[in-house]
Design a protein around this motif. Structure first.
Motif, PDB file in Angstrom:
ATOM      1  N   ALA A   1      26.853   7.779  57.542  1.00  0.00           N
ATOM      2  CA  ALA A   1      27.211   7.012  58.732  1.00  0.00           C
ATOM      3  C   ALA A   1      27.597   5.582  58.360  1.00  0.00           C
ATOM      4  O   ALA A   1      28.562   5.030  58.909  1.00  0.00           O
ATOM      5  CB  ALA A   1      26.049   6.998  59.719  1.00  0.00           C
ATOM      6  N   GLN A   2      26.879   4.973  57.419  1.00  0.00           N
ATOM      7  CA  GLN A   2      27.226   3.615  56.983  1.00  0.00           C
ATOM      8  C   GLN A   2      28.581   3.601  56.285  1.00  0.00           C
ATOM      9  O   GLN A   2      29.389   2.684  56.483  1.00  0.00           O
ATOM     10  CB  GLN A   2      26.141   3.067  56.050  1.00  0.00           C
TER      11      GLN A   2
ATOM     12  N   SER B   1      18.063  13.154  56.098  1.00  0.00           N
ATOM     13  CA  SER B   1      18.143  11.924  56.892  1.00  0.00           C
ATOM     14  C   SER B   1      18.765  10.791  56.088  1.00  0.00           C
ATOM     15  O   SER B   1      19.625  10.063  56.591  1.00  0.00           O
ATOM     16  CB  SER B   1      16.749  11.526  57.373  1.00  0.00           C
ATOM     17  N   GLY B   2      18.322  10.628  54.858  1.00  0.00           N
ATOM     18  CA  GLY B   2      18.904   9.584  54.014  1.00  0.00           C
ATOM     19  C   GLY B   2      20.381   9.814  53.765  1.00  0.00           C
ATOM     20  O   GLY B   2      21.182   8.873  53.806  1.00  0.00           O
ATOM     21  N   SER B   3      20.757  11.050  53.535  1.00  0.00           N
ATOM     22  CA  SER B   3      22.171  11.369  53.315  1.00  0.00           C
ATOM     23  C   SER B   3      23.000  11.076  54.562  1.00  0.00           C
ATOM     24  O   SER B   3      24.092  10.515  54.470  1.00  0.00           O
ATOM     25  CB  SER B   3      22.330  12.838  52.929  1.00  0.00           C
ATOM     26  N   ALA B   4      22.484  11.457  55.730  1.00  0.00           N
ATOM     27  CA  ALA B   4      23.207  11.205  56.976  1.00  0.00           C
ATOM     28  C   ALA B   4      23.322   9.709  57.255  1.00  0.00           C
ATOM     29  O   ALA B   4      24.357   9.236  57.731  1.00  0.00           O
ATOM     30  CB  ALA B   4      22.503  11.896  58.143  1.00  0.00           C
TER      31      ALA B   4
ATOM     32  N   ILE C   1      24.327  10.953  65.149  1.00  0.00           N
ATOM     33  CA  ILE C   1      23.848  12.104  64.383  1.00  0.00           C
ATOM     34  C   ILE C   1      22.813  11.653  63.355  1.00  0.00           C
ATOM     35  O   ILE C   1      21.769  12.285  63.190  1.00  0.00           O
ATOM     36  CB  ILE C   1      25.027  12.831  63.703  1.00  0.00           C
ATOM     37  N   ALA C   2      23.089  10.535  62.672  1.00  0.00           N
ATOM     38  CA  ALA C   2      22.138  10.017  61.680  1.00  0.00           C
ATOM     39  C   ALA C   2      20.814   9.643  62.336  1.00  0.00           C
ATOM     40  O   ALA C   2      19.745   9.894  61.785  1.00  0.00           O
ATOM     41  CB  ALA C   2      22.732   8.817  60.963  1.00  0.00           C
ATOM     42  N   ALA C   3      20.876   9.052  63.532  1.00  0.00           N
ATOM     43  CA  ALA C   3      19.642   8.673  64.242  1.00  0.00           C
ATOM     44  C   ALA C   3      18.845   9.911  64.642  1.00  0.00           C
ATOM     45  O   ALA C   3      17.611   9.925  64.518  1.00  0.00           O
ATOM     46  CB  ALA C   3      19.976   7.841  65.468  1.00  0.00           C
TER      47      ALA C   3
END
Length: 105
Positions: free
Chosen positions: A76-77, A69-72, A6-8
């Protein structure tokens, strides 16, 4: 739910909106009214080009997509780190080294 996938995908969307915003800003700079046409736009006699009107909107969209995007990415990390800690704790509680193997008897 695969957080990394999802983050990608959100990152790809962010990059695409960033490209669109950059291209629209370049196009708006190229076609912006100058001279008498700018004076006509200021007076309201001539409409300004649509790309000049849309360029700030594309910039805001790219900023919002970058923030998402940064939040996702960080979510994810965080999920990956949390999963690793849980897996390490689980493997520590189910230590199989105390069970003798067939060859040890």
């Amino acid at each position: 739910m695969d957080h990394e996938r999802i983050a990608a995908r959100i990152e790809h969307l962010s990059m695409a909106t960033g490209i669109v915003a950059g291209l629209s800003a370049a196009a708006a700079a190229a076609v912006q009214p100058t001279g008498l046409s700018a004076f006509g736009v200021w007076l309201g006699l001539v409409d300004e080009p649509l790309i000049v009107t849309l360029a700030p909107i594309f910039g805001w969209l790219a900023t919002a997509a970058g923030t998402l995007s940064g939040s996702a990415y960080f979510l994810a990390q965080w999920q990956k780190r949390r999963f690793r800690k849980q897996a390490a704790a689980k493997s520590a509680t189910t230590d199989l080294s105390a069970v003798p193997a067939k060859d040890d008897t």
